[in-house]
Design an enzyme around this catalytic site. Structure first.
Site, PDB file in Angstrom:
ATOM      1  N   GLY A  90       0.055 -23.604  51.544  1.00 40.94           N
ATOM      2  CA  GLY A  90      -1.772 -23.402  51.287  1.00 40.94           C
ATOM      3  C   GLY A  90      -1.692 -21.869  51.802  1.00 40.94           C
ATOM      4  O   GLY A  90      -0.963 -21.342  52.474  1.00 40.94           O
ATOM      5  N   MET A 136     -13.729 -30.258  54.988  1.00 43.26           N
ATOM      6  CA  MET A 136     -14.615 -31.329  54.724  1.00 43.26           C
ATOM      7  C   MET A 136     -15.801 -31.110  55.039  1.00 43.26           C
ATOM      8  O   MET A 136     -16.954 -31.755  54.790  1.00 43.26           O
ATOM      9  CB  MET A 136     -14.053 -32.705  55.123  1.00 43.26           C
ATOM     10  N   GLY A 173      46.636  24.197  48.220  1.00 43.38           N
ATOM     11  CA  GLY A 173      47.176  24.132  49.502  1.00 43.38           C
ATOM     12  C   GLY A 173      46.135  23.520  50.394  1.00 43.38           C
ATOM     13  O   GLY A 173      46.420  23.386  51.892  1.00 43.38           O
ATOM     14  N   GLY A 199      44.926  21.009  50.777  1.00 38.87           N
ATOM     15  CA  GLY A 199      44.807  19.497  51.135  1.00 38.87           C
ATOM     16  C   GLY A 199      44.253  18.539  50.345  1.00 38.87           C
ATOM     17  O   GLY A 199      44.065  17.564  50.676  1.00 38.87           O
ATOM     18  N   SER A 240      44.917  17.081  47.363  1.00 42.70           N
ATOM     19  CA  SER A 240      45.636  16.003  46.616  1.00 42.70           C
ATOM     20  C   SER A 240      45.988  14.915  47.667  1.00 42.70           C
ATOM     21  O   SER A 240      45.696  13.661  47.434  1.00 42.70           O
ATOM     22  CB  SER A 240      46.728  16.385  46.055  1.00 42.70           C
ATOM     23  N   SER A 267      39.405  23.956  40.585  1.00 42.46           N
ATOM     24  CA  SER A 267      38.145  24.235  40.088  1.00 42.46           C
ATOM     25  C   SER A 267      37.377  25.159  40.818  1.00 42.46           C
ATOM     26  O   SER A 267      36.356  24.812  41.301  1.00 42.46           O
ATOM     27  CB  SER A 267      37.415  22.823  39.518  1.00 42.46           C
TER      28      SER A 267
END
Lengths: 300, 622
Positions: free
Chosen positions: B24, B160, B462, B464, B466, B533
């Site tokens: 309720g 009530m 070089g 690191g 990979s 890259s």
């Protein structure tokens, strides 16, 4: 459910919760605070995994201000049960002399909340059993059985995981953890009746005895060792007292009582007119939402 | 009428436990009703009563009245807003019974929290405001309670006092309730007129409603029989874990879901179908001859069988294993349900991945009407068909609450996305039509339980890269993550074999790598690329192709001197000797990333630490 009694129903529920945790969580630990709830929790664990020894360690975050009888009891129980115990003390706080007399709320934060977080991080526990009960305090009344904590150990009360039937979602990512409360649905009375029924050993401080105490602001404090600080004019007195909860002795009030047997304690508890946390001074700092606030910050 | 004297120990030990939920809204006076029960019965402690009086003075109740709801609304946010957000549990006992009350929020937004409280209850007390009659939420609450398995209902027609205790008002509402319950004919139902504020028919029969001849609420709750169905049910025990302290003991731990078992009984193992006899029984760690529903047991068997967590031990039950079933779900996640999504289904002690392949229909929570649906939102109910990756042992919910109820766990967020009950099993011949859907990247990610992305390692030769990318991939793989590593070895020698080192070729090289990474991300994989890259513009283009959200730039910042000192492949020596033109760092620039997601200097951080850090990042925000 056709149980012989409500205690049997609560016992079965707690055992189910513990088994689920151990079956599903990678690195479980039981936070053992030495109090009566921890005693019941340890007893339930011994039953849940019998005849195997419970497959997890106990951890006690020791503030160094516990009643000395608690530490004696702890070491005795560990020897009896063969459980592994990890005791963790915030060494930095200890070195800095952090104590409950001078540092108030900061003491609780540094020696309990921070210490607990450091301990959990150090050991990398992913599931932590705690003996908290929902009848202790308003915010606890709302907490789930498996209560999720993020990587900072924080509780988010507005966004709890739904927990339906007895299906617990125990999945966590790295760094996250769950607090598990097998005694969630027990009341203080249930705990005492169960201790009585099962004959579970508890720290003698729970039984009334003549003790050296100081009365201060309506609280009865035990002069447990020579680190106790008397306020001007305070004199230690002898009184027959017992403790309804145990913690750090300068922060835990006793009650006058003649209950020196488990039957007497149960009878007294049934007629109790104040809830047990009133003897914990810690809850009163910061008003009625203080426990919730501490829990959100990682307190148990 | 109950006596409120505390009983003796002996009597207390034999009391039964009743778990009930109250439903309720705050407006209906739900928290007030429970608060009043506890207060009237002196079941709250003196200090809590005192705190209540203090809070009431400060709060909204006003005029020196006690605000009983403050006893129950425990969270700061709830007290501030005057609403109930989450279910609160209360405990009290009388001579007859111990009670666990789950006091639930009524607001539609918190329906899922109501379901939480209802799911562990045997009986529901539904509040109806006499001044308003049945509301749509009344229908919703009954439906949710019925869904999670409640069989016994008490309607408290409350307030009530505000309708002058008028019998006619009550009888009109009582008739409406009878109509409402027609839909749930198998459920038991009682209706009681109350005033929670004034305490009428709460703990004692009210003199102000002499026309009501039934019991007050609390005496009713003390006596109502909520015994579960027949004792004729078969035995089922979902295995929680295997207890093996030493080679001589092999016990199966679990809680008996239905029925009972004795030493010497034959049990069957599902899904394998093997069987054996029960050799011994422990109930809560103590030896016993038999065990029954609800008891936490450890069983040993006469034969050594292959049994592990998730298996079900059964005897004369209707438990069955299948990959296909129909379930009724209450959706609880903020993200809507769409057919085709993959979840973990947790049922009893089994956790199995599976897919909702068809949403049959939604059910209007108020009217019960079936509605066609493509998706299902939070707090909605639906019926759907499920296909699992492995067999699941279950029984329909109506027969077995434990083996018939389940939750869905989101494989990426770990959220509990839904709760459901099993209606029935499906067989392959049951007109299996897979829902029309595109298999998207999201669906593939969910099937793999991971979020796809590309970790783009950039840095000098070089530095690191990979070694680190390899270490990260090994760790991810060990944790069950599906990965692919792209580096010079597997790209330059194959896909990009036709490219040289001109500027145009360099750009094309990066473009192809990025496109391949994107395809693999679309397949749901975590991709690691390891290429020098050196130019920011190339990396920016790669990020655009892959998508910024999926592109994680890992800058391996090891200083040039260190890389040159290492000179693993002897390239720096050759570059210094001018044997290699345009060598990055020597005769061609390296443009460091401006805002990398993570920076690793392998000259100051160990390989293990660096790899763990990256893995933590990948898994941490998965």
């Amino acid at each position: 459910m056709p149980y012989a009694s409500h205690l049997e129903a609560l016992e079965a529920e707690a055992i189910y919760i513990m088994r689920e945790t151990i079956a599903e969580c990678e690195r479980p630990v039981m936070l053992y605070s030495i109090g009566k709830d921890s005693s019941v929790m340890l007893h339930l664990a011994l039953k849940a995994f019998a005849p195997e020894k419970p497959p997890f360690p106990l951890m006690h975050v020791n503030t160094t201000w516990k009643f000395h009888e608690m530490i004696e009891f702890r070491d005795r129980r560990v020897a009896e049960t063969g459980m592994e115990l990890i005791e963790y003390i915030n060494q930095e706080g200890l070195a800095a002399g952090i104590n409950p007399f001078d540092h108030g709320a900061a003491y609780t934060d540094i020696m309990k909340t921070q210490a607990l977080k450091d301990a959990l991080d150090t050991y990398g526990f992913t599931a932590v059993f705690g003996g908290a009960r929902r009848d202790e305090e308003k915010s606890r009344a709302k907490e789930r059985v498996f209560s999720f904590r993020d990587a900072n150990h924080a509780w988010d009360p507005k966004n709890q995981r739904p927990e339906l039937w007895n299906l617990f979602n125990t999945q966590v990512n790295a760094g996250e953890s769950v607090r598990v409360f097998p005694l969630s649905n027990w009341t203080e009375t249930d705990i005492w009746q169960y201790i009585q029924q099962e004959g579970i050993p508890i720290v003698p401080l729970y039984f009334a005895k003549e003790r050296t105490v100081v009365e201060r602001d309506g609280q009865i404090l035990l002069v447990d060792d020579d680190r106790f600080r008397f306020l001007p004019g305070e004199k230690p007195v002898q009184a027959k007292v017992r403790f309804r909860t145990l913690g750090c002795y300068p922060l835990t009030g006793g009650v006058r009582s003649d209950a020196d047997t488990i039957d007497a304690i149960v009878a007294e508890t049934l007629g109790a007119t104040t809830s047990e946390r009133t003897t914990r001074i810690i809850d009163y700092d910061g008003g009625s939402a203080s426990m919730e606030k501490r829990k959100r910050e990682g307190y148990f | 009428m109950a006596s409120w004297q505390h009983s003796t120990n002996v009597e207390r030990e034999q009391r039964s436990l009743l778990r009930f939920v109250t439903c309720g809204s705050v407006d209906d006076g739900k928290s007030t009703l429970i608060g009043h029960m506890l207060y009237d019965a002196k079941l709250i402690f003196a200090d809590q009563a005192q705190a209540l009086e203090l809070d009431s003075q400060a709060g909204s109740a006003g005029e020196g009245k006690l605000d009983y709801a403050l006893l129950l609304d425990g969270l700061a946010a709830e007290r501030e807003q005057g609403i109930t957000i989450d279910v609160a549990y209360r405990y009290f006992s009388t001579e007859q019974r111990s009670f666990i009350v789950a006091d639930c929020p009524g607001h539609e937004e918190y329906t899922r929290n109501m379901a939480v409280g209802a799911s562990n209850s045997e009986l529901a007390v539904i509040l109806v405001d006499a001044t308003k009659g049945l509301l749509s939420q009344t229908y919703r609450h009954v439906r949710i309670c019925a869904l999670v398995g409640i069989r016994h209902y008490v309607f408290a027609v409350n307030k009530m006092d505000l309708v002058d205790y008028d019998q006619a008002v009550f009888e009109k509402i009582e008739a409406d309730i009878a109509t409402l319950m027609e839909e749930h004919a198998s459920l038991s139902c009682a209706v009681i007129p109350t005033s929670a504020r004034e305490g009428d028919n709460v703990t004692a029969t009210s003199a102000r409603m002499p026309w009501y001849t039934g019991e007050a609420l609390l005496p009713y709750l003390e006596q109502v029989d909520v015994g579960t169905s027949s004792g004729e049910q078969g035995f089922t025990l979902p295995v929680q874990r295997v207890c093996r302290p030493d080679p001589s003991f092999r016990g199966y731990e679990g809680t008996v879901a239905t029925g009972s078992i004795r030493v010497g009984d034959t049990v069957r193992v599902l899904p394998s179908g093997t069987s054996s006899k029960v050799a011994s029984v422990l109930v809560a760690g103590e030896p016993a001859d038999a065990a029954t529903q609800g008891q936490a047991v450890t069983l040993t068997l006469a034969d050594e069988l292959d049994i592990s967590r998730g298996c079900v031990l059964e005897r004369e039950s209707a438990a069955q294993a299948s990959t296909l079933f129909v379930t009724t779900l209450l959706w609880m996640d903020d993200a809507p349900l769409v057919a085709g999504k993959n979840y973990l289904f947790k049922l009893a002690t089994q956790t199995v991945p599976g897919t909702i392949y068809e949403i049959t229909h939604k059910v209007d929570a108020t009217t019960g009407k079936r509605l066609a649906a493509k998706s299902v939102a939070k707090n909605e109910i639906c019926s759907c068909r499920v296909s699992l990756g492995r067999q699941l042992v279950f029984e329909p919910f109506a027969q077995n609450r434990t083996l018939g109820s389940l939750i869905l766990i989101d494989r990426i967020t770990n959220a509990t996305a839904a709760a459901g009950t099993i209606t029935h099993k499906l067989s392959r011949s049951d007109n299996l039509t897979y829902h029309q859907m595109d298999v998207t990247r999201q669906l593939r990610e969910e099937a793999l339980g991971q979020r796809a992305r590309t970790l783009w390692f950039t840095g000098l030769s070089g530095s690191g890269k990979s070694t680190l990318a390899n270490a990260v991939e090994q760790r991810l793989h060990a944790q069950g993550v599906h990965t692919m590593l792209l580096d010079g070895d597997n790209v330059r020698l194959g896909l990009n074999r036709n490219l040289g080192f001109t500027e145009a070729d360099r750009i094309e090289n990066i473009r192809r790598i990025a496109e391949v990474a994107k395809l693999m991300n679309d397949a749901g994989l975590v991709v690691l690329t390891s290429f020098i890259s050196p130019f920011a513009s190339d990396r920016r283009r790669a990020a655009e192709i892959i998508g910024q959200d999926s592109f994680v730039e890992v800058y391996v910042s090891t200083p040039l001197e260190v890389c040159e000192q290492r000179d693993v492949k002897g390239l720096y020596a050759k570059a210094r000797a001018c044997e290699i033109p345009n060598f990055t760092g020597i005769s061609s620039p390296y443009e460091p990333p401006e805002r990398p997601d993570i920076v690793i200097d392998t000259s100051t951080e160990s390989l293990e630490d660096a790899a763990e850090r990256i893995v933590g990042m990948v898994l941490g925000d998965a």
